[in-house]
Design an enzyme around this catalytic site. Structure first.
Site, short mmCIF file in Angstrom:
data_model
loop_
_atom_site.label_atom_id
_atom_site.label_comp_id
_atom_site.label_asym_id
_atom_site.label_seq_id
_atom_site.Cartn_x
_atom_site.Cartn_y
_atom_site.Cartn_z
CG ASP A 124 -2.09 0.92 1.13
OD1 ASP A 124 -2.32 1.48 0.05
OD2 ASP A 124 -2.80 1.08 2.14
CD GLU A 175 -0.41 5.42 -4.06
OE1 GLU A 175 -1.20 4.47 -4.20
OE2 GLU A 175 0.10 5.72 -2.97
CG ASP A 192 -8.00 4.73 0.40
OD1 ASP A 192 -7.83 3.50 0.54
OD2 ASP A 192 -7.22 5.57 0.87
#
Length: 790
Positions: A405, A408, A479
Site C-alpha cells: 500500500d 504511489e 480508497d
C-alpha cells in the site's frame, strides 16, 4: 519537428527512417499485428519497465519508398510513414483504421468572461492548456469507442474523457471528474465498425490521454517528457488486441486457489484477540472465508517487517492457529521506512545507499505513517533483491501474502519532488521518470521474494502499479467510499482494468470510507462474489461491515453469495488458467464476447464472468427490478428460475434484495464445488457439473492441479474434456486429455437443466437417475465415461 524523409534502412525486423532535422525514427515489426514506433527524443536507449524479455516473431514484410511516403506491409497491416513522421495504418483490405491528425492543435475555447479571479475565490479552477514534449494526435471519427486505461473513473466507453497518468494517493471521494488515481496503465483499445486496435504508450513520465474532450476532431496521447515509444496492436477482435498487449506486458499468472476465495479486512483488526474473534465468527456463522488481512496497526510503531508485540504477543502462534482453521493471514507493507537508528531495515538501507536521495545526494525524507520516513530505490536491482530477501521475515512468521500500500509513493508532507534521485543500476534518474513505475517495481521485488522463499505462487496485492504489474500482483481500486455512486462506478472500472490486462482485480466490498448500509452491503456483495479479488475492507473510522454487522437478513444474503462464489470456484479457476495463455480477464465487458452486437458497447452495469455467466446486479438504492440486456446470438437461461430467454433483447427482471439477476449462456458446462468453508477444507472427490443444453454441440475444458505451487508448469495437472452433442439423444462425454496430477475425481453429479430424461445410459448400461423441477440429475462413479440421455 522531424522534417522531410531522407531515406531508410532495414535491419532485421526494424525499419530505421532518417528525417531532415537530424532525427531517426524506428519502426519495429514485433509480429504481423504489432508494430512499435520509437523516436529517441529523450534517451537513445529504449528501455521498458513493462515489457521484459520481448521476443519478436520472424515476420515477412516489405518496404517501399513511394512518392511522398514509405510503405511498410505485413500480411495483416499496411503502414504509411510520411514527412514529419505522420503515420497512417490500414488493414490488409486497404481500409484506413488509424490515422495521424495533420491539422494544428485547436483546444475548445471556454468562456471565462475575463473574470477567472472571481471564480478562483470560490475554488473553481480553469482547465489549463498544457504543452507536451511528446504529443501524438490521431483522427477522431464519430463511430469510435474507447476502452482500457486501467483504473479510471467514469463510464465504460471513455470517449469524451481526459485522463492523466500520475499515480496519486487521494482519499477524498472519487467522482467521474477525477482524471488521475493510483495506477498508470497507458493502454487503450479503440473499437470502430466491429474492428478494433490497441495502443500502448510505454512512457513512465506524467502522461495524458484525451479522447476528444479537447477537440472532437482528434484524440491524443502525450507526455511531459520521455521518448516517443508506442505500440500499435491490431485485432480486429478485442480479444486479439488484449492477447497482443499481454504478449508484450505479460499475462496474469495462475494464482493459488485459496486467493480466489473470500477475504476479510479492515483498518484495523487488532489486537490478536480481535483477529481470533473475527475468524471464529466466520466459522460459527457458516460463512466461507479463506483470508484475513492485517492493516498497519499490527506493526511496531509502523516499522515495516515488524510486529507490535503488545497487540500481537505471539504472531507465529496466532497465524498457525488460524491456519489450522483454514485462514491465511495477509500483512500490509508500505514502502516508507521509519527513520530510526537501530532499526534493522533502516540501518541496512542507509548503510548500503538503498534509499532515494535529494539532488545533493542526501537521503530524502518525508512524512508517512511511521513519521519521518525514507523510500527504497526500487529502480535499482540490488535494492529490489534486498527488499525481496526481506519478505523472508514475514514468511517465517507464516504469513501467506503481502499487501503493498501507499506505494504511489504516498507522502504526507507534500509529494516527492520531481528531482529526487534514483540510481537505476548506475544511471541516475529523476523521480518524475520513476514515479509511475514505483509501485510496479515494489510489487516485482515482493513477488520474487515470496516465490524464492516459499516456492508457491505468490499472493501480492498492490494499490499503485504500471503496465505489466499483472505479472506480479493483484490490484484493488484503492480508497473507495461506501456510496451507491462508487458501487456503480466500480463495475466499468473493473471491466476496464480487465480490458487493460489486469485480470486479478477487485474493489473494497462495502466501501472503504464513509458508513455502509445494509442495503448497500447486500447489493455490493452480489457484485463482489463475481470479481476476481473478493475482499471486504473498510476504514478505521467507519462502522463495522462484516457480514453479520447489521441484521439476520443482511447476514443471510451475504452468506448466500459467498457460498455461491465457492460453488463457482472451479469455473473461476478454469477461467484464470485459460487467461494465463490468452490474457483475457475473469470479469468481462459484454462487448468482449459480443463485439458484433453494438448494443453491448456502452453497457456499464452488466458484465460477464468468463464467457458463460452474465451478471446484472442492482446498483441503485431502493430498486427491486432492473432492465437487463441479453446479447444476441444465443439463448440465455435465468440461473434462479431456469427460464429460457432469447438473446438480442431487453427484459425487465424482478430483483428483490436477496436476488442478483444471473444468466447462463446456452450450451454452458459449469463445474461446481460442494459446500466448503475454505479452500482445502476437504478433498473434492465428487465434482458437480451444471449443464445447460443448447442448440449446438459444445465442449468445455476443466483444469485440476494442487492449487498452490508451480508443479503445473512441469505438467502436473489434469485436464477433463466435457463434450455435449445434441443429436436425437443428448450425449455427454467425459474424457481426461492430460493426466499429470495424481488426484482424480472419483465421480460426478451432473445436472442437466431443463431436460427431462426417460432413460439414461452410461457406457451403454442403463442407470438410475432422478428428475427434480424439470432437471435430470445423474450420479456417475466413473472418471471417464459416455452418457446418453433419451
Amino acid at each position: 519537428m522531424f522534417g522531410r524523409i531522407l531515406g531508410y534502412e532495414i535491419l532485421d525486423n526494424k525499419v530505421k527512417i532518417n528525417f531532415s532535422n537530424n532525427i531517426e525514427a524506428k519502426v519495429e515489426i514485433i509480429n504481423s499485428e504489432i508494430i512499435n514506433f520509437f523516436v529517441p527524443i529523450f534517451k537513445k536507449e529504449q528501455k521498458s519497465k513493462a515489457i521484459e524479455n520481448l521476443k519478436c516473431v520472424e515476420t515477412k514484410f516489405t518496404v517501399e519508398s513511394l512518392d511522398n511516403f514509405i510503405n511498410i506491409k505485413t500480411n495483416t497491416l499496411e503502414i504509411k510513414i510520411y514527412d514529419e513522421f505522420k503515420v497512417d495504418i490500414y488493414n490488409n483490405q486497404g481500409k484506413l483504421i488509424c490515422a495521424d491528425y495533420r491539422e494544428e492543435r485547436n483546444p475548445y475555447v471556454k468562456n471565462t468572461a475575463g473574470r477567472i479571479d472571481i471564480a478562483l475565490q470560490e475554488g473553481h479552477k480553469p482547465n489549463e492548456h498544457q504543452e507536451y514534449k511528446v504529443f501524438i494526435p490521431k483522427c477522431m471519427e464519430d463511430n469510435m469507442y474507447f476502452y482500457g486505461f486501467g483504473e479510471k473513473t467514469g463510464h465504460l466507453n471513455k470517449k469524451g474523457y481526459h485522463y492523466k497518468n500520475w499515480n496519486t494517493d487521494d482519499p477524498s471521494p472519487h467522482g467521474e471528474t477525477y482524471d488521475k488515481l493510483y495506477k498508470t496503465i497507458p493502454f487503450f483499445i479503440t473499437l470502430k465498425e466491429e474492428e478494433s486496435f490497441g495502443i500502448f504508450f510505454d512512457n513512465t513520465f506524467e502522461s495524458d490521454f484525451d479522447l476528444g474532450k479537447e477537440n472532437a476532431n482528434y484524440y491524443y496521447f502525450a507526455a511531459v517528457d520521455g521518448n516517443i515509444d508506442y505500440y500499435f496492436i491490431y485485432g480486429p477482435t478485442i480479444k486479439k488486441v488484449i492477447k497482443g498487449y499481454t504478449y508484450l506486458t505479460g499475462t496474469t499468472p495462475l494464482p493459488q486457489l485459496w486467493s480466489l476465495g473470500y477475504q476479510q479486512s479492515r483498518w484495523a483488526y487488532c489486537p490478536d484477540t480481535n483477529v481470533y474473534e473475527i475468524a471464529n465468527k466466520f466459522r460459527e456463522k457458516d460463512i466461507p472465508c479463506d483470508t484475513i488481512h492485517l492493516d498497519i496497526e499490527y506493526m511496531d510503531d509502523f516499522r515495516v517487517f515488524t510486529w507490535d508485540k503488545e497487540k500481537f504477543k505471539n504472531p507465529t502462534k496466532m497465524i498457525s492457529d488460524l491456519k489450522n482453521d483454514g485462514f491465511k493471514i495477509i500483512t500490509i507493507i508500505d514502502p516508507g521506512v521509519k527513520v530510526d537508528k537501530g532499526y534493522k531495515i533502516y540501518d541496512e538501507g542507509l548503510k548500503n545507499g538503498y534509499f532515494a536521495t535529494d539532488k545533493n545526494g542526501i537521503t530524502y525524507t518525508n512524512w508517512v505513517w511511521p513519521g519521518h520516513s525514507v523510500f527504497p530505490d526500487f529502480s535499482n536491482t540490488e535494492v529490489r533483491n534486498w527488499w525481496a530477501n526481506n519478505q523472508k521475515i514475514m514468511m517465517d512468521y507464516g504469513v501467506s501474502g503481502i499487501w503493498n500500500d501507499m506505494n504511489e509513493p504516498a507522502s504526507f508532507n507534500g509529494p516527492l519532488p520531481n528531482d529526487i534521485k534514483f540510481n537505476e543500476d548506475g544511471n541516475i534518474v529523476d523521480h518524475k521518470e520513476i514515479h509511475n513505475a514505483y509501485g510496479h517495481l515494489m510489487s516485482k521485488a515482493t513477488y520474487e521474494g515470496i516465490k524464492k522463499e516459499t516456492n508457491k505462487r505468490p499472493f501480492v496485492i498492490t494499490r499503485a502499479c504500471y503496465s505489466g504489474t499483472q505479472k506480479y500482483s493483484t490490484v484493488w481500486t484503492g480508497d473507495n467510499q461506501s456510496t451507491w455512486e462508487h458501487l456503480r462506478m466500480s463495475i466499468p472500472m473493473l471491466m476496464n482494468l480487465g480490458l487493460s490486462g489486469l485480470s486479478f482485480c477487485g474493489t473494497d466490498v462495502g466501501g472503504f470510507g464513509f458508513d455502509t448500509t445494509k442495503e448497500l452491503l447486500s447489493r455490493w456483495v452480489q457484485v463482489g462474489a463475481f470479481t476476481a479479488l473478493f475482499r471486504n475492507h473498510t476504514s478505521i473510522y467507519t462502522r463495522d461491515q462484516e457480514p453479520w454487522a447489521f441484521d439476520k437478513d443482511t447476514e443471510d444474503i451475504y452468506r448466500k453469495y459467498v457460498k455461491l462464489r465457492y460453488k463457482l470456484l472451479p469455473y473461476i479457476y478454469d477461467v484464470f488458467k485459460s487467461g494465463e495463455v490468452t490474457g483475457l480477464p475473469l470479469m468481462r465487458a459484454l462487448l468482449l464476447e459480443h463485439q458484433d452486437d453494438e448494443e453491448t458497447y456502452e453497457i456499464n452495469d452488466q458484465f460477464l464472468v468468463g464467457e458463460n455467466i452474465l451478471v446484472a446486479p442492482v446498483v441503485e438504492q431502493g430498486k427491486k427490478a432492473r432492465m437487463v440486456y441479453l446479447p444476441r446470438g444465443s439463448k440465455w437461461i435465468d440461473y434462479w428460475t431456469k427460464e429460457i430467454l432469447e438473446g438480442g433483447q431487453y427484459i425487465i427482471k424482478s430483483a428483490p434484495l436477496d436476488t442478483c439477476p444471473i444468466y447462463i449462456k446456452e450450451g454452458s458446462i459449469i463445474p461446481n464445488y460442494p459446500d466448503i468453508k475454505y479452500v482445502g477444507e476437504k478433498d473434492i472427490d465428487i465434482l458437480t457439473i451444471d449443464v445447460y443444453r443448447g442448440d449446438k454441440d459444445t465442449s468445455s475444458i476443466h483444469y485440476q492441479d494442487n492449487g498452490e505451487d508451480f508443479d503445473y508448469k512441469d505438467g502436473k495437472y489434469n485436464l477433463y474434456k466435457f463434450d455435449m452433442n445434441n443429436k436425437e439423444s443428448l450425449e455427454f462425454d467425459i474424457n481426461i486429455t492430460h493426466n499429470g496430477y495424481n488426484k482424480f475425481y472419483k465421480g460426478y453429479e451432473i445436472i442437466f437443466n431443463n431436460f427431462v430424461a426417460k432413460e439414461v445410459l452410461i457406457d451403454e448400461k442403463e442407470v438410475e437417475f432422478s428428475v427434480l423441477s424439470g432437471n435430470t440429475i445423474i450420479n456417475v462413479n466413473e472418471t471417464e465415461c459416455k452418457i446418453v440421455l433419451n
